[in-house]
Design an enzyme around this catalytic site. Structure first.
Site, mmCIF file in Angstrom:
data_model
loop_
_atom_site.group_PDB
_atom_site.id
_atom_site.type_symbol
_atom_site.label_atom_id
_atom_site.label_comp_id
_atom_site.label_asym_id
_atom_site.label_seq_id
_atom_site.Cartn_x
_atom_site.Cartn_y
_atom_site.Cartn_z
ATOM 1 N N HIS A 178 0.836 -1.210 0.000
ATOM 2 C CA HIS A 178 0.000 0.000 0.000
ATOM 3 C C HIS A 178 0.872 1.261 0.000
ATOM 4 O O HIS A 178 0.798 2.080 0.907
ATOM 5 C CB HIS A 178 -0.951 -0.011 1.196
ATOM 6 C CG HIS A 178 -2.029 -1.045 1.067
ATOM 7 N ND1 HIS A 178 -1.948 -2.282 1.654
ATOM 8 C CD2 HIS A 178 -3.203 -1.022 0.377
ATOM 9 C CE1 HIS A 178 -3.049 -2.979 1.350
ATOM 10 N NE2 HIS A 178 -3.813 -2.239 0.581
ATOM 11 N N ASN A 179 1.675 1.379 -1.034
ATOM 12 C CA ASN A 179 2.640 2.477 -1.108
ATOM 13 C C ASN A 179 2.272 3.421 -2.264
ATOM 14 O O ASN A 179 1.223 3.275 -2.897
ATOM 15 C CB ASN A 179 4.049 1.891 -1.280
ATOM 16 C CG ASN A 179 4.069 0.880 -2.424
ATOM 17 O OD1 ASN A 179 3.414 1.089 -3.445
ATOM 18 N ND2 ASN A 179 4.790 -0.219 -2.252
ATOM 19 N N PHE A 180 3.185 4.366 -2.536
ATOM 20 C CA PHE A 180 2.902 5.377 -3.565
ATOM 21 C C PHE A 180 2.711 4.743 -4.951
ATOM 22 O O PHE A 180 1.907 5.210 -5.751
ATOM 23 C CB PHE A 180 4.036 6.402 -3.576
ATOM 24 C CG PHE A 180 3.821 7.523 -4.550
ATOM 25 C CD1 PHE A 180 2.709 8.368 -4.448
ATOM 26 C CD2 PHE A 180 4.724 7.746 -5.584
ATOM 27 C CE1 PHE A 180 2.505 9.415 -5.355
ATOM 28 C CE2 PHE A 180 4.535 8.789 -6.492
ATOM 29 C CZ PHE A 180 3.421 9.616 -6.378
ATOM 30 N N HIS A 225 1.412 1.835 -5.572
ATOM 31 C CA HIS A 225 0.054 1.275 -5.627
ATOM 32 C C HIS A 225 -0.942 2.410 -5.885
ATOM 33 O O HIS A 225 -1.847 2.276 -6.716
ATOM 34 C CB HIS A 225 -0.278 0.557 -4.311
ATOM 35 C CG HIS A 225 -1.738 0.226 -4.164
ATOM 36 N ND1 HIS A 225 -2.384 -0.686 -4.959
ATOM 37 C CD2 HIS A 225 -2.695 0.738 -3.328
ATOM 38 C CE1 HIS A 225 -3.672 -0.743 -4.615
ATOM 39 N NE2 HIS A 225 -3.881 0.104 -3.626
ATOM 40 N N HIS A 257 -6.728 7.280 -2.023
ATOM 41 C CA HIS A 257 -7.549 6.247 -1.386
ATOM 42 C C HIS A 257 -6.825 5.401 -0.339
ATOM 43 O O HIS A 257 -7.479 4.756 0.471
ATOM 44 C CB HIS A 257 -8.173 5.327 -2.447
ATOM 45 C CG HIS A 257 -7.283 4.200 -2.842
ATOM 46 N ND1 HIS A 257 -6.202 4.351 -3.670
ATOM 47 C CD2 HIS A 257 -7.298 2.897 -2.472
ATOM 48 C CE1 HIS A 257 -5.600 3.196 -3.804
ATOM 49 N NE2 HIS A 257 -6.233 2.292 -3.089
ATOM 50 N N ASP A 308 -9.024 -0.250 -7.796
ATOM 51 C CA ASP A 308 -8.271 -0.608 -6.593
ATOM 52 C C ASP A 308 -7.748 -2.049 -6.640
ATOM 53 O O ASP A 308 -6.660 -2.340 -6.156
ATOM 54 C CB ASP A 308 -9.184 -0.412 -5.372
ATOM 55 C CG ASP A 308 -8.435 -0.448 -4.062
ATOM 56 O OD1 ASP A 308 -7.197 -0.311 -4.080
ATOM 57 O OD2 ASP A 308 -9.087 -0.602 -3.014
ATOM 58 N N ALA A 340 -3.952 -17.720 -3.214
ATOM 59 C CA ALA A 340 -4.474 -16.371 -2.948
ATOM 60 C C ALA A 340 -5.194 -15.844 -4.180
ATOM 61 O O ALA A 340 -6.262 -15.234 -4.068
ATOM 62 C CB ALA A 340 -3.335 -15.431 -2.577
ATOM 63 N N GLN A 341 -4.615 -16.085 -5.356
ATOM 64 C CA GLN A 341 -5.150 -15.452 -6.558
ATOM 65 C C GLN A 341 -6.325 -16.182 -7.179
ATOM 66 O O GLN A 341 -7.274 -15.546 -7.614
ATOM 67 C CB GLN A 341 -4.043 -15.283 -7.611
ATOM 68 C CG GLN A 341 -3.281 -14.011 -7.605
ATOM 69 C CD GLN A 341 -3.802 -12.851 -6.808
ATOM 70 O OE1 GLN A 341 -4.157 -12.957 -5.635
ATOM 71 N NE2 GLN A 341 -3.832 -11.701 -7.417
HETATM 72 P P1 5GP Z 1 -6.837 -1.912 -0.846
HETATM 73 O O1 5GP Z 1 -7.841 -0.781 -0.781
HETATM 74 O O2 5GP Z 1 -6.452 -2.395 0.511
HETATM 75 O O3 5GP Z 1 -5.690 -1.593 -1.722
HETATM 76 O O4 5GP Z 1 -7.522 -3.136 -1.609
HETATM 77 C C1 5GP Z 1 -8.508 -3.867 -1.031
HETATM 78 C C2 5GP Z 1 -8.076 -5.235 -0.607
HETATM 79 O O5 5GP Z 1 -8.334 -6.164 -1.644
HETATM 80 C C3 5GP Z 1 -6.591 -5.456 -0.312
HETATM 81 O O6 5GP Z 1 -6.193 -5.012 0.935
HETATM 82 C C4 5GP Z 1 -6.505 -6.953 -0.412
HETATM 83 O O7 5GP Z 1 -7.014 -7.567 0.756
HETATM 84 C C5 5GP Z 1 -7.465 -7.250 -1.551
HETATM 85 N N1 5GP Z 1 -6.723 -7.374 -2.822
HETATM 86 C C6 5GP Z 1 -6.432 -6.407 -3.711
HETATM 87 N N2 5GP Z 1 -5.780 -6.916 -4.775
HETATM 88 C C7 5GP Z 1 -5.645 -8.236 -4.525
HETATM 89 C C8 5GP Z 1 -5.055 -9.318 -5.236
HETATM 90 O O8 5GP Z 1 -4.519 -9.180 -6.334
HETATM 91 N N3 5GP Z 1 -5.109 -10.548 -4.653
HETATM 92 C C9 5GP Z 1 -5.713 -10.767 -3.459
HETATM 93 N N4 5GP Z 1 -5.720 -12.009 -2.978
HETATM 94 N N5 5GP Z 1 -6.270 -9.779 -2.756
HETATM 95 C C10 5GP Z 1 -6.243 -8.529 -3.284
HETATM 96 MN MN MN Z 2 -5.789 0.305 -2.513
#
Ligand code: 5GP
Ligand code: MN
Length: 523
Positions: free
Chosen positions: A246-248, A250, A286, A396, A446-447
């Protein structure tokens, strides 16, 4: 063969052990270790009826009654190691020592010197860990430059903020570059979801963000002064932390995807500039000041943010509040030349969009969007509000809509942040967020679940409104799903018997909430 029966008590409980007279000494010790339910590194002490410590051996007397005690874990058996297991041992030693001390104080009235010595050793190990900045993820690092370094589980946050030096360097580079003309090729490339963020330095990214505000004609439409826009972008850059995901960068990716979607779907012909300005600026802001720990952690750990926002979207409320702190300063307020009413409308829109990025409201927003789709009307404010929320949400979580070589490193970053959180949760004795647990979650697990249960349902609905997204967003996401499904198969042991299954495979499929931001984990 003659058997020997030995009577003893352990924790006040009478036990008896039976072993052959010729039994090896080690087997007898193991027998006593099992009776005491002691671990391999625990120290056992056996007392004879006179109260003297004696060896656990096959020559114990059958007529006597012995007392067995598990005293403490053996802290010296392993060298100092910079990992969670070693760190857990500090806590274990600490708590065992405390209970031993209490017990001894009750029985003997004072703490023996040996306990003081062991306490000193545990304290010194803790102090060593507290001084190592790169182990700050353990949650123990103390920033000693801060005079008031009171122990709190959250002091590692401090190390995540950008340093003044780093900010100055990037600001100088940005100011120097900002007057240069960005080529038409780059400007067009910037409008596509295939854009590769990894090729650009932070100062260059700030120039690209400036291009977005320019090419959407926000500067002219909203009478923005170039220096104010630069100062705003710099403040935004400064308030993103140095954390894995969650950096710049992103923030840039989400903003760039929003920018790409605006062009791909020709939103300029369907919505007014004010709405586009709200969406782009919301994307930029955000995740401001994200510290790498999600809402579930904030709530379970009762952090300042959870307390401040009463557990209601603490992070998203904070991101949004930081955005408006930046906008409160005249020198970085890009809306400063707008009327009070227009500022109000922008503020309302940004708050709505940023709060919509809390994955806890994912299903609710998607259901609303599906309901209005058949009669979607761009002149209807309610419809437009839901669409704006859906667009920021889609941006996002859009990494998997990018080319594999761009998307895959992002997954590594995300898992790094997830694993860090679950490590800290384990260390602090908090509920472990299941989809972040390094013992359970792998890249493909995860994906595959996330794409199937969160991304595709979201993007498919959006493509119902904008069919061109089928090719630009859905196709790459399906490719990513194939890629991770294949990887998951490869990782699975042939027999399927040994490998512990992770989210997605084997168990019943997780709900969207469980995959993304489980409701249960947040409570
Ligand atoms: P955020 O606002 O935190 O960037 O995005 C929302 C949340 O969605 C993230 O914290 C994470 O839990 C989930 N998320 C976003 N992208 C991915 C991804 O590519 N894979 C997975 N498994 N979760 C994701
Ligand atoms: Mn985000």
């Amino acid at each position: 063969m003659a058997a020997r029966i030995i009577h003893f008590t352990v924790n006040g409980r009478p036990e008896q052990a039976e072993f052959p007279e010729t039994c090896p000494a080690q087997d007898v010790k193991d027998l006593f270790r099992s009776a005491a339910e002691a671990g391999p590194h625990d120290i056992l002490k056996l007392y004879n009826p006179k109260g003297n410590i004696i060896n656990i051996s096959p020559s114990l007397e059958p007529d006597a009654c012995y007392t067995l005690e598990v005293v403490a874990a053996d802290c010296n058996s392993e060298p100092l190691a910079s990992n969670g297991i070693c760190e857990e041992k500090v806590y274990l030693c600490d708590s065992r020592l405390q209970s031993l001390e209490r017990k001894l104080q009750m029985e003997a009235g004072e703490t023996p010197a040996v306990v003081h010595e062991m306490k000193k050793q545990v304290d010194s190990f803790r102090e060593k860990l507290e001084g190592v900045e790169h182990l700050s993820w353990l949650g123990l690092f103390k920033d000693l430059s801060d005079e008031t370094h009171k122990p709190s589980p959250f002091y590692h946050k401090r190390a995540l903020h950008k340093t003044r030096k780093e900010c100055e360097r990037v600001r100088e580079a940005f100011v120097q570059m900002s007057s240069l003309e960005v080529s038409e090729d780059v400007r067009q490339y910037l409008k596509t979801p295939t854009f590769d963020n990894w090729q650009w330095e932070d100062a260059e990214i700030m120039v690209l963000l400036q291009v977005m505000y320019t090419d959407l004609e926000f500067i002219s439409t909203f009478n923005m002064e170039p220096e104010v826009l630069q100062q705003f972008l710099f403040e935004v850059y400064r308030r993103y932390n140095n954390i894995p995901f969650h950096n710049f960068k992103h923030c840039f990716c989400v903003t760039q995807m929003m920018y790409g979607l605006i062009w791909l779907t020709d939103l300029r012909s369907r919505m007014d500039s004010m709405d586009l300005l709200i969406m782009l600026t919301s994307a930029l802001c955000h995740d401001l000041d994200h510290t790498g720990y999600n809402n579930a952690y904030q709530i379970n750990a009762r952090t300042e943010l959870a307390l401040r926002y009463n557990d209601i979207s603490p992070l998203e409320n904070h991101h949004c509040a930081v955005a408006f702190q930046i906008l409160e300063k005249a020198e970085s307020n890009i809306f400063r030349n707008l009327s009070v009413d227009r500022y109000k409308r922008i503020r309302e829109g940004i708050i709505k969009c940023v709060l919509a990025t809390d994955m806890m409201s994912h299903n609710e927003i998607l259901i609303k969007f599906k309901a209005i789709l058949p009669t979607f009307d761009f002149t209807n404010k309610e419809h437009k509000d839901v669409l704006m929320m859906i667009l920021i949400k889609a941006s996002d979580v859009s990494n998997e809509a990018r080319p594999l070589e761009v998307a895959e490193p992002w997954l590594d970053c995300l898992l790094q942040e997830f694993y860090n959180q679950s490590d800290v949760e384990k260390l602090e004795g908090l509920p472990v967020t299941p989809f972040m647990d390094r013992d359970k979650v792998t890249k493909p697990s995860a994906q595959a679940g996330f794409i199937r249960l969160v991304l595709l349902p979201l993007f498919v609905e959006l493509a119902n409104l904008f069919p061109c997204l089928e090719q630009h967003i859905i196709d790459p996401v399906r490719k990513a799903l194939d890629y991770y499904t294949e990887m998951e198969k490869q990782n699975r042991p042939e027999s399927g018997a040994q490998g512990e299954d992770t989210c997605g495979g084997g168990h019943s499929p997780p709900t969207a909430n469980q995959t993304a931001e489980p409701a249960a984990a947040a409570q």
